[in-house]
Design a protein around this motif. Structure first.
Motif, PDB file in Angstrom:
ATOM      1  N   TYR A 215      -5.380   7.711   0.426  1.00 38.14           N
ATOM      2  CA  TYR A 215      -6.314   8.661  -0.198  1.00 38.14           C
ATOM      3  C   TYR A 215      -5.682   9.311  -1.427  1.00 38.14           C
ATOM      4  CZ  TYR A 215      -8.750   8.561   4.367  1.00 38.14           C
ATOM      5  OH  TYR A 215      -9.408   8.173   5.506  1.00 38.14           O
ATOM      6  N   LEU A 216      -4.473   9.813  -1.245  1.00 35.74           N
ATOM      7  CA  LEU A 216      -3.812  10.557  -2.310  1.00 35.74           C
ATOM      8  C   LEU A 216      -3.471   9.651  -3.484  1.00 35.74           C
ATOM      9  CD1 LEU A 216      -2.998  13.450  -2.802  1.00 35.74           C
ATOM     10  CD2 LEU A 216      -0.753  12.963  -1.837  1.00 35.74           C
ATOM     11  N   GLY A 217      -3.108   8.401  -3.212  1.00 30.67           N
ATOM     12  CA  GLY A 217      -2.815   7.472  -4.301  1.00 30.67           C
ATOM     13  C   GLY A 217      -4.029   7.230  -5.174  1.00 30.67           C
ATOM     14  N   ILE A 218      -5.192   7.027  -4.553  1.00 29.70           N
ATOM     15  CA  ILE A 218      -6.429   6.819  -5.323  1.00 29.70           C
ATOM     16  C   ILE A 218      -6.793   8.084  -6.101  1.00 29.70           C
ATOM     17  CG2 ILE A 218      -8.888   6.325  -5.142  1.00 29.70           C
ATOM     18  CD1 ILE A 218      -8.247   4.665  -2.640  1.00 29.70           C
ATOM     19  N   LEU A 219      -6.720   9.240  -5.430  1.00 37.15           N
ATOM     20  CA  LEU A 219      -7.087  10.499  -6.077  1.00 37.15           C
ATOM     21  C   LEU A 219      -6.149  10.836  -7.231  1.00 37.15           C
ATOM     22  CD1 LEU A 219      -8.719  13.140  -6.158  1.00 37.15           C
ATOM     23  CD2 LEU A 219      -7.127  14.078  -4.470  1.00 37.15           C
ATOM     24  N   ALA A 220      -4.838  10.715  -7.004  1.00 37.11           N
ATOM     25  CA  ALA A 220      -3.867  11.108  -8.029  1.00 37.11           C
ATOM     26  C   ALA A 220      -3.944  10.204  -9.254  1.00 37.11           C
ATOM     27  CB  ALA A 220      -2.453  11.083  -7.439  1.00 37.11           C
ATOM     28  N   THR A 221      -4.053   8.893  -9.053  1.00 46.50           N
ATOM     29  CA  THR A 221      -4.129   7.990 -10.198  1.00 46.50           C
ATOM     30  C   THR A 221      -5.448   8.164 -10.951  1.00 46.50           C
ATOM     31  OG1 THR A 221      -4.839   6.263  -8.643  1.00 46.50           O
ATOM     32  CG2 THR A 221      -2.535   6.257  -9.320  1.00 46.50           C
TER      33      THR A 221
ATOM     34  N   ALA B 100     -15.316   5.148  -5.947  1.00 48.23           N
ATOM     35  CA  ALA B 100     -15.766   3.904  -5.317  1.00 48.23           C
ATOM     36  C   ALA B 100     -14.658   3.282  -4.475  1.00 48.23           C
ATOM     37  CB  ALA B 100     -16.232   2.921  -6.388  1.00 48.23           C
ATOM     38  N   ALA B 101     -13.416   3.289  -4.995  1.00 50.63           N
ATOM     39  CA  ALA B 101     -12.290   2.729  -4.235  1.00 50.63           C
ATOM     40  C   ALA B 101     -12.062   3.516  -2.948  1.00 50.63           C
ATOM     41  CB  ALA B 101     -11.029   2.729  -5.097  1.00 50.63           C
ATOM     42  N   LEU B 102     -12.200   4.847  -3.044  1.00 53.54           N
ATOM     43  CA  LEU B 102     -12.013   5.678  -1.856  1.00 53.54           C
ATOM     44  C   LEU B 102     -13.074   5.386  -0.799  1.00 53.54           C
ATOM     45  CD1 LEU B 102     -10.272   7.965  -0.704  1.00 53.54           C
ATOM     46  CD2 LEU B 102     -11.858   9.593  -1.737  1.00 53.54           C
ATOM     47  N   LEU B 103     -14.315   5.232  -1.233  1.00 53.08           N
ATOM     48  CA  LEU B 103     -15.393   4.926  -0.284  1.00 53.08           C
ATOM     49  C   LEU B 103     -15.203   3.557   0.360  1.00 53.08           C
ATOM     50  CD1 LEU B 103     -18.498   6.295  -2.259  1.00 53.08           C
ATOM     51  CD2 LEU B 103     -17.359   7.314  -0.275  1.00 53.08           C
ATOM     52  N   VAL B 104     -14.741   2.583  -0.420  1.00 56.75           N
ATOM     53  CA  VAL B 104     -14.490   1.250   0.135  1.00 56.75           C
ATOM     54  C   VAL B 104     -13.418   1.319   1.206  1.00 56.75           C
ATOM     55  CG1 VAL B 104     -13.562  -1.036  -0.397  1.00 56.75           C
ATOM     56  CG2 VAL B 104     -15.288  -0.013  -1.884  1.00 56.75           C
ATOM     57  N   PHE B 105     -12.342   2.053   0.933  1.00 56.86           N
ATOM     58  CA  PHE B 105     -11.265   2.167   1.922  1.00 56.86           C
ATOM     59  C   PHE B 105     -11.765   2.834   3.197  1.00 56.86           C
ATOM     60  CE2 PHE B 105      -7.789   4.676   3.790  1.00 56.86           C
ATOM     61  CZ  PHE B 105      -6.933   3.634   4.136  1.00 56.86           C
ATOM     62  N   LEU B 106     -12.564   3.893   3.054  1.00 54.14           N
ATOM     63  CA  LEU B 106     -13.087   4.582   4.236  1.00 54.14           C
ATOM     64  C   LEU B 106     -13.987   3.670   5.063  1.00 54.14           C
ATOM     65  CD1 LEU B 106     -13.938   8.074   2.686  1.00 54.14           C
ATOM     66  CD2 LEU B 106     -12.149   7.576   4.340  1.00 54.14           C
ATOM     67  N   MET B 107     -14.861   2.922   4.400  1.00 47.53           N
ATOM     68  CA  MET B 107     -15.778   2.053   5.136  1.00 47.53           C
ATOM     69  C   MET B 107     -15.039   0.903   5.810  1.00 47.53           C
ATOM     70  SD  MET B 107     -19.248   1.904   2.786  1.00 47.53           S
ATOM     71  CE  MET B 107     -18.392   1.303   1.336  1.00 47.53           C
ATOM     72  N   VAL B 108     -14.083   0.302   5.111  1.00 50.30           N
ATOM     73  CA  VAL B 108     -13.340  -0.812   5.702  1.00 50.30           C
ATOM     74  C   VAL B 108     -12.501  -0.331   6.874  1.00 50.30           C
ATOM     75  CG1 VAL B 108     -11.568  -2.553   5.268  1.00 50.30           C
ATOM     76  CG2 VAL B 108     -13.342  -2.131   3.563  1.00 50.30           C
ATOM     77  N   SER B 109     -11.949   0.887   6.773  1.00 52.68           N
ATOM     78  CA  SER B 109     -11.115   1.415   7.858  1.00 52.68           C
ATOM     79  C   SER B 109     -11.913   1.606   9.143  1.00 52.68           C
ATOM     80  CB  SER B 109     -10.485   2.750   7.442  1.00 52.68           C
ATOM     81  OG  SER B 109      -9.632   2.581   6.340  1.00 52.68           O
TER      82      SER B 109
ATOM     83  N   HIS C 138     -11.079   5.393 -13.973  1.00 47.14           N
ATOM     84  CA  HIS C 138     -12.196   6.287 -14.254  1.00 47.14           C
ATOM     85  C   HIS C 138     -12.525   7.018 -12.947  1.00 47.14           C
ATOM     86  CE1 HIS C 138     -16.275   7.679 -15.130  1.00 47.14           C
ATOM     87  NE2 HIS C 138     -15.972   7.525 -16.418  1.00 47.14           N
ATOM     88  N   PRO C 139     -12.880   8.298 -13.001  1.00 46.76           N
ATOM     89  CA  PRO C 139     -13.169   9.029 -11.757  1.00 46.76           C
ATOM     90  C   PRO C 139     -14.187   8.337 -10.857  1.00 46.76           C
ATOM     91  CG  PRO C 139     -13.035  10.554 -13.595  1.00 46.76           C
ATOM     92  CD  PRO C 139     -12.931   9.183 -14.176  1.00 46.76           C
ATOM     93  N   LEU C 140     -15.224   7.727 -11.456  1.00 52.61           N
ATOM     94  CA  LEU C 140     -16.219   7.036 -10.631  1.00 52.61           C
ATOM     95  C   LEU C 140     -15.617   5.804  -9.957  1.00 52.61           C
ATOM     96  CD1 LEU C 140     -19.410   7.257 -12.890  1.00 52.61           C
ATOM     97  CD2 LEU C 140     -18.805   8.644 -10.895  1.00 52.61           C
ATOM     98  N   ALA C 141     -14.714   5.106 -10.668  1.00 52.89           N
ATOM     99  CA  ALA C 141     -14.051   3.955 -10.054  1.00 52.89           C
ATOM    100  C   ALA C 141     -13.148   4.401  -8.916  1.00 52.89           C
ATOM    101  CB  ALA C 141     -13.248   3.198 -11.109  1.00 52.89           C
ATOM    102  N   GLY C 142     -12.463   5.535  -9.103  1.00 54.30           N
ATOM    103  CA  GLY C 142     -11.630   6.060  -8.026  1.00 54.30           C
ATOM    104  C   GLY C 142     -12.444   6.444  -6.812  1.00 54.30           C
TER     105      GLY C 142
END
Length: 726
Positions: free
Chosen positions: A24-30, A43-52, A37-41
């Protein structure tokens, strides 16, 4: 032994959370650092949550080798830091989903440290302290969790479930508490040491182009339509603190570069080779006017300019009352040299300031002196005049269209008999009134090139308006050039300073009229884009954030060695009474340094004999026990500590001779067993045993007699052991 199972399947939530939060923190910090781009970040966070939360994670684990090949191919095809960061985040996610060994969690944490280092290098936002604290908490908790898991993991890499169940409820709470404590202590230490650490320029903050990109309006070339691409970029480019609001109202624009060459093929403006005209100015305060006739210094007209990170750094000079910035008397900043172009009145700092923020102060001369220092107004340098009249490789067809359009704006233009100033004023006013302004070049009514703008009167931005006017003036024989920089911006609602955003990038025209010199024209219609609903309602909050960012830039990112010296000098002046005894003590210590060195050397020799020499010979072994024990806190040690020390020394000697003490054996039982093994030393061992038990378990205060007795007994025991060994 309890049943061993794969690590990831039995890990409780409290122990798995620190490793998941690293993703989570890696996606947010980068994302905050500008890598994503904030929207890309998001989206990546949501993908990780759903896959988990779904079984699909198994397919990601199985495809990891193929994805690795894909990342390598992408990086080789187009080397990009973004690809590397994406790979590290994917690496963390896959190992989190499929971890079966403790090493996998350690690798996740190692990548977390890499992310922290990257973010610390490229992030310029005032939000970095929050990111830093988050990383310290999460990484500390992850290391503590890994250490605990390592203690209950067997040789095959599986957990002992029984031990895990015993500690499951308590260990999570303890890990969280320790993580918060360490984060708080780390922040306090960082705040305490930051002002006093050496400021090394080569190692100071220097974000890369990954997080901050150059803006087209400030380079040595401008392509038509480029500024349109940044019309929605609300990042702050300049922050200006004026001495008063009257000066702020008089500054219309901020000058960055002058461009003389027009290239029709590439639809681009560039600057010609000015090496013969450029000057290198240097000094702690760089003055544009020197000698006996130089204007008097007026610090009351100084303004502080904070420049955000740019790919092509410039010293932006203020155009007061719409004139060239020749009223700027001097500048003073983090640079000691600038490349000055006296023909265009532009400055570029020397040194490595690319993609780094910096600050400087520009001082204006008094209004009573400005006319005396106005640049030459009668004629131009021949080379500059030639460049400012050149039409380049414009096709004949476009020249005819330019002439027809100019005739529409200024009747009689084709006769070439009208006064140059009249022509310039009419073209300037005519373009403002006759063509629409736009920043959206995707619309069908927007110009795609200069021909569209001239012939079909399609909408354009400041670059199109300024280019059209400049070429029309050159057709009439009037030397002119394009100038790029910023408009004046707006005042911050929280603090009294001016904010100039990247979206304020602007282009305008300067024409040379004999007798008047360079005159500024801005043919672009006034078309300030109104703020969106969100910006309008959050203006105060955004301005408060920008004010904090300004303080962060000034006191953290741009905190130089000079600022550090000023801070120390200020502290010394305010704390003179407190520091004077310290200085006197320091002088005394410096004067007595040789004596102190000799004393320390003697102490070192005694320590060497006490701690190291005993292992070299029997003589030193027995003799060293009669030396005093040195410790910085010896006055706080009780007799039981010394008794234990002597006991451990003797235990070491007995173990060397095959009489080791078991973990469950009491000291008394151990003494009895050693006495039977070495009957010659039995009397002294019994004496030592009595002294030891008295000191350790009895109501006893250590005195010199006890100390002498225990040392003598210990020395005799060691000597007897060495004699028997021979």
């Amino acid at each position: 032994m309890a049943e061993a199972v794969p690590l990831i399947q039995v890990l409780p939530e409290d122990l798995a959370a620190p490793f998941r939060r690293q993703v989570y923190l890696g996606i947010l910090a980068t994302s905050l650092a500008g890598v994503f781009h904030p929207l890309a970040g998001l989206a990546a966070l949501l993908v990780f949550l759903m896959v988990s939360q779904s079984p699909i994670q198994r397919h990601f684990r199985e495809a990891s080798n193929g994805v690795l090949i894909l990342f390598v191919a992408l990086f080789l095809f187009s080397p990009s830091f973004l690809v590397l960061v994406l790979f590290t985040i994917y690496f963390q996610a896959v190992y989190y989903w499929g971890a079966k060994k403790l090493q996998h969690f350690l690798w996740i944490t190692a990548v977390g440290f890499v992310h922290l280092a990257v973010v610390a290098t490229i992030m310029s936002s005032v939000l970095f302290p929050l990111v830093f604290i988050g990383y310290v908490v999460v990484l500390t908790q992850a290391l503590l969790a890994a250490n605990f898991l390592g203690g209950i993991t067997d040789e095959t890499g599986n957990l002992e479930r029984r031990e895990l169940g015993r500690w499951e409820r308590r260990i999570g709470r303890r890990i969280r508490g320790i993580g918060y404590w360490i984060a708080g202590i780390s922040l306090v230490i960082a705040m305490a040491f930051f002002p006093v650490l050496p400021r090394i320029q080569a190692l100071s903050y220097q974000p890369t182009q990954l997080s901050q990109e150059s803006v087209s309006g400030f380079a040595d070339e401008v392509t038509l339509g480029e500024i349109g691409a940044i019309h929605s970029d609300n990042r702050v480019a300049l922050r200006i603190i004026f001495p008063n609001k009257e000066i702020a109202r008089r500054v219309w624009r901020w000058r960055g570069a002058t461009l003389e060459n027009w290239r029709f093929e590439s639809q681009k403006w560039t600057s010609y080779d000015k090496r013969d005209h450029l000057e290198i100015l240097g000094g702690r305060e760089i003055a544009f006017y020197t000698g006996e006739g130089a204007p008097s210094t007026n610090q009351g007209l100084g303004m502080r300019v904070n420049v955000s990170s740019m790919g092509d750094p410039r010293v932006f000079l203020p155009e007061v009352d719409g004139r060239m910035p020749w009223q700027v008397q001097s500048i003073r900043g983090e640079f000691t040299e600038v490349i000055f172009d006296p023909t265009g009145w532009t400055c570029q700092p020397r040194g490595d300031l690319r993609f780094r923020g910096f600050e400087y102060q520009a001082t204006l001369m008094d209004d009573t002196e400005r006319e005396r220092f106005m640049p030459p107004r009668d004629q131009l340098d021949p080379e500059t005049e030639e460049q400012c009249l050149s039409l380049g490789s414009i096709p004949e067809g476009l020249l005819e269209q330019l002439n027809r359009r100019a005739e529409e704006l200024v009747p009689g233009f084709l006769s070439r008999t009208l006064e140059p100033e009249y022509v310039a004023q009419r073209i300037n006013a005519g373009l403002q009134a006759s063509q629409p302004y736009t920043m959206d070049f995707s619309a069908p009514e927007s110009a795609k090139n200069l021909g569209d703008f001239i012939t079909e009167k399609k909408a354009g931005n400041c670059e199109y308006f300024a280019t059209a006017m400049a070429l029309m003036l050159r057709l009439h024989g009037i030397p002119c050039r394009l100038v790029t920089g910023f408009q004046s911006g707006r005042e911050n609602l929280v603090a009294s300073y001016q904010m100039v955003r990247q979206s304020d990038a602007h282009s305008w025209v300067e024409a040379f009229h004999p007798g008047r010199g360079w005159v500024t024209y801005d043919p672009t219609p006034s078309a300030r884009i109104p703020p969106g609903w969100l910006l309008e309602n959050l203006a105060i909050a955004l301005d408060a954030y920008d004010y904090l960012q300004l303080q962060w830039n000034q006191y953290i990112l741009d905190f130089t060695q000079s600022d550090q010296k000023d801070l120390f000098a200020s502290f010394a002046r305010s704390s003179h009474v407190l520091l004077e005894p310290i200085f006197i003590t320091g002088e005394i210590l410096i004067a007595a340094r040789r004596m102190i060195a000799a004393i320390l050397f003697v102490v070192f020799l005694i320590w060497l004999c006490r701690e190291v020499a005993p292992d070299l010979s029997p003589f030193f072994q027995s003799w060293s026990l009669n030396l005093p024990a040195f410790s910085w806190f010896a006055w706080r040690r009780k007799s039981d500590h010394l008794a234990t020390r002597f006991f451990l020394r003797l235990e070491k000697e007995w173990s060397k001779r095959g009489v080791s003490r078991s973990s469950s054996e009491t000291p008394g039982a151990y003494f009895n067993r050693v006495s039977k093994k070495f009957p010659g030393a039995a009397p002294r061992i019994e004496e030592f045993s009595a002294l030891y038990h008295t000191a350790r378990f009895g109501p006893f205060l250590m005195d010199s007699n006890w100390l002498r007795s225990v040392r003598a007994a210990s020395a005799d025991i060691v000597a007897e052991l060495r004699r028997v060994s021979k």
